[in-house]
Design a protein around this motif. Structure first.
Motif, PDB file in Angstrom:
ATOM      1  N   ILE A   1       0.841  -1.192   0.000  1.00 55.17           N
ATOM      2  CA  ILE A   1       0.000   0.000   0.000  1.00 55.17           C
ATOM      3  C   ILE A   1       0.881   1.250   0.000  1.00 55.17           C
ATOM      4  CG2 ILE A   1      -1.589   1.366   1.424  1.00 55.17           C
ATOM      5  CD1 ILE A   1      -2.895  -1.336   2.216  1.00 55.17           C
ATOM      6  N   ASN A   2       1.948   1.228   0.803  1.00 53.16           N
ATOM      7  CA  ASN A   2       2.855   2.379   0.852  1.00 53.16           C
ATOM      8  C   ASN A   2       3.530   2.609  -0.493  1.00 53.16           C
ATOM      9  OD1 ASN A   2       2.295   2.999   3.515  1.00 53.16           O
ATOM     10  ND2 ASN A   2       3.969   1.773   4.313  1.00 53.16           N
ATOM     11  N   LEU A   3       3.885   1.528  -1.195  1.00 54.05           N
ATOM     12  CA  LEU A   3       4.477   1.674  -2.522  1.00 54.05           C
ATOM     13  C   LEU A   3       3.489   2.333  -3.477  1.00 54.05           C
ATOM     14  CD1 LEU A   3       6.353  -1.718  -2.992  1.00 54.05           C
ATOM     15  CD2 LEU A   3       7.365   0.537  -2.715  1.00 54.05           C
ATOM     16  N   PHE A   4       2.233   1.890  -3.441  1.00 51.29           N
ATOM     17  CA  PHE A   4       1.216   2.483  -4.307  1.00 51.29           C
ATOM     18  C   PHE A   4       0.961   3.933  -3.934  1.00 51.29           C
ATOM     19  CE2 PHE A   4      -0.335  -2.021  -4.916  1.00 51.29           C
ATOM     20  CZ  PHE A   4       0.107  -2.107  -6.225  1.00 51.29           C
ATOM     21  N   ALA A   5       0.930   4.222  -2.646  1.00 53.96           N
ATOM     22  CA  ALA A   5       0.701   5.599  -2.207  1.00 53.96           C
ATOM     23  C   ALA A   5       1.824   6.500  -2.701  1.00 53.96           C
ATOM     24  CB  ALA A   5       0.583   5.659  -0.689  1.00 53.96           C
ATOM     25  N   GLY A   6       3.048   6.019  -2.641  1.00 54.21           N
ATOM     26  CA  GLY A   6       4.175   6.800  -3.149  1.00 54.21           C
ATOM     27  C   GLY A   6       4.067   7.047  -4.636  1.00 54.21           C
ATOM     28  N   GLU A   7       3.673   6.034  -5.381  1.00 51.48           N
ATOM     29  CA  GLU A   7       3.500   6.185  -6.826  1.00 51.48           C
ATOM     30  C   GLU A   7       2.372   7.162  -7.137  1.00 51.48           C
ATOM     31  OE1 GLU A   7       5.137   5.132  -9.630  1.00 51.48           O
ATOM     32  OE2 GLU A   7       6.650   4.670  -8.124  1.00 51.48           O
ATOM     33  N   ILE A   8       1.294   7.079  -6.389  1.00 49.18           N
ATOM     34  CA  ILE A   8       0.173   8.001  -6.597  1.00 49.18           C
ATOM     35  C   ILE A   8       0.623   9.431  -6.322  1.00 49.18           C
ATOM     36  CG2 ILE A   8      -2.070   8.725  -5.665  1.00 49.18           C
ATOM     37  CD1 ILE A   8      -2.679   5.688  -5.366  1.00 49.18           C
ATOM     38  N   ASP A   9       1.405   9.626  -5.275  1.00 53.72           N
ATOM     39  CA  ASP A   9       1.934  10.968  -4.975  1.00 53.72           C
ATOM     40  C   ASP A   9       2.795  11.478  -6.121  1.00 53.72           C
ATOM     41  OD1 ASP A   9       0.657  11.053  -2.533  1.00 53.72           O
ATOM     42  OD2 ASP A   9       2.438  10.469  -1.373  1.00 53.72           O
ATOM     43  N   ASN A  10       3.647  10.605  -6.663  1.00 54.12           N
ATOM     44  CA  ASN A  10       4.511  11.002  -7.784  1.00 54.12           C
ATOM     45  C   ASN A  10       3.684  11.384  -9.015  1.00 54.12           C
ATOM     46  OD1 ASN A  10       6.821  10.555  -6.306  1.00 54.12           O
ATOM     47  ND2 ASN A  10       7.149   8.502  -7.108  1.00 54.12           N
ATOM     48  N   ILE A  11       2.689  10.588  -9.315  1.00 57.24           N
ATOM     49  CA  ILE A  11       1.833  10.865 -10.476  1.00 57.24           C
ATOM     50  C   ILE A  11       1.054  12.168 -10.267  1.00 57.24           C
ATOM     51  CG2 ILE A  11      -0.185  10.047 -11.764  1.00 57.24           C
ATOM     52  CD1 ILE A  11       0.918   7.176 -11.271  1.00 57.24           C
ATOM     53  N   SER A  12       0.558  12.363  -9.048  1.00 57.73           N
ATOM     54  CA  SER A  12      -0.177  13.597  -8.741  1.00 57.73           C
ATOM     55  C   SER A  12       0.707  14.818  -8.919  1.00 57.73           C
ATOM     56  CB  SER A  12      -0.712  13.561  -7.309  1.00 57.73           C
ATOM     57  OG  SER A  12      -1.694  12.571  -7.182  1.00 57.73           O
ATOM     58  N   LYS A  13       1.941  14.730  -8.452  1.00 63.76           N
ATOM     59  CA  LYS A  13       2.881  15.848  -8.595  1.00 63.76           C
ATOM     60  C   LYS A  13       3.162  16.122 -10.066  1.00 63.76           C
ATOM     61  CE  LYS A  13       6.866  18.099  -6.918  1.00 63.76           C
ATOM     62  NZ  LYS A  13       6.652  19.224  -7.767  1.00 63.76           N
ATOM     63  N   GLU A  14       3.407  15.058 -10.842  1.00 64.31           N
ATOM     64  CA  GLU A  14       3.668  15.238 -12.267  1.00 64.31           C
ATOM     65  C   GLU A  14       2.465  15.868 -12.965  1.00 64.31           C
ATOM     66  OE1 GLU A  14       4.958  11.611 -14.129  1.00 64.31           O
ATOM     67  OE2 GLU A  14       6.561  11.327 -12.654  1.00 64.31           O
TER      68      GLU A  14
END
Length: 103
Positions: free
Chosen positions: A81-94
């Motif tokens: 879940i933490n890995l997905f949350a990190g990826e979602i944060d990265n995508i949101s920032k981009e």
């Protein structure tokens, strides 16, 4: 290679086991053995053996193994879940950066 290995004796559920380990693993293994023995002791206190009991000594070890396995599964799920949350944060920032650059 053999200089990096060490034989230690551990006691789990009142049985002794000699195990060959890497020297740097000794502290973690001893902590794991203590945790396992503490869980077994907790189950023994909660479900004491009686003459009419169907519980066997091995059952305490099985219950401790199940509890530790559940913790392992939950930790792995949380890590995913933490890995997905990190990826979602990265995508949101981009996406946010992209939208700002379009203005």
């Amino acid at each position: 290679m053999s200089e990096d290995l060490l034989t230690i004796n551990v006691s789990v559920a009142e049985r002794n086991y000699p195990i060959l380990i890497k020297r740097e693993e000794e502290e973690d293994i001893r902590k794991a053995v203590k945790l396992l023995n503490d869980l077994i002791l907790g189950f023994k206190e909660k479900y004491p053996l009686r003459t009419d009991s169907k519980i066997l000594s091995i059952d305490y070890l099985a219950m401790a193994a199940i509890q530790l396995s559940m913790k392992y599964i939950r930790l792995n799920a949380a890590k995913d879940i933490n890995l997905f949350a990190g990826e979602i944060d990265n995508i949101s920032k981009e996406l946010e950066d992209y939208l700002k650059s379009e203005k």
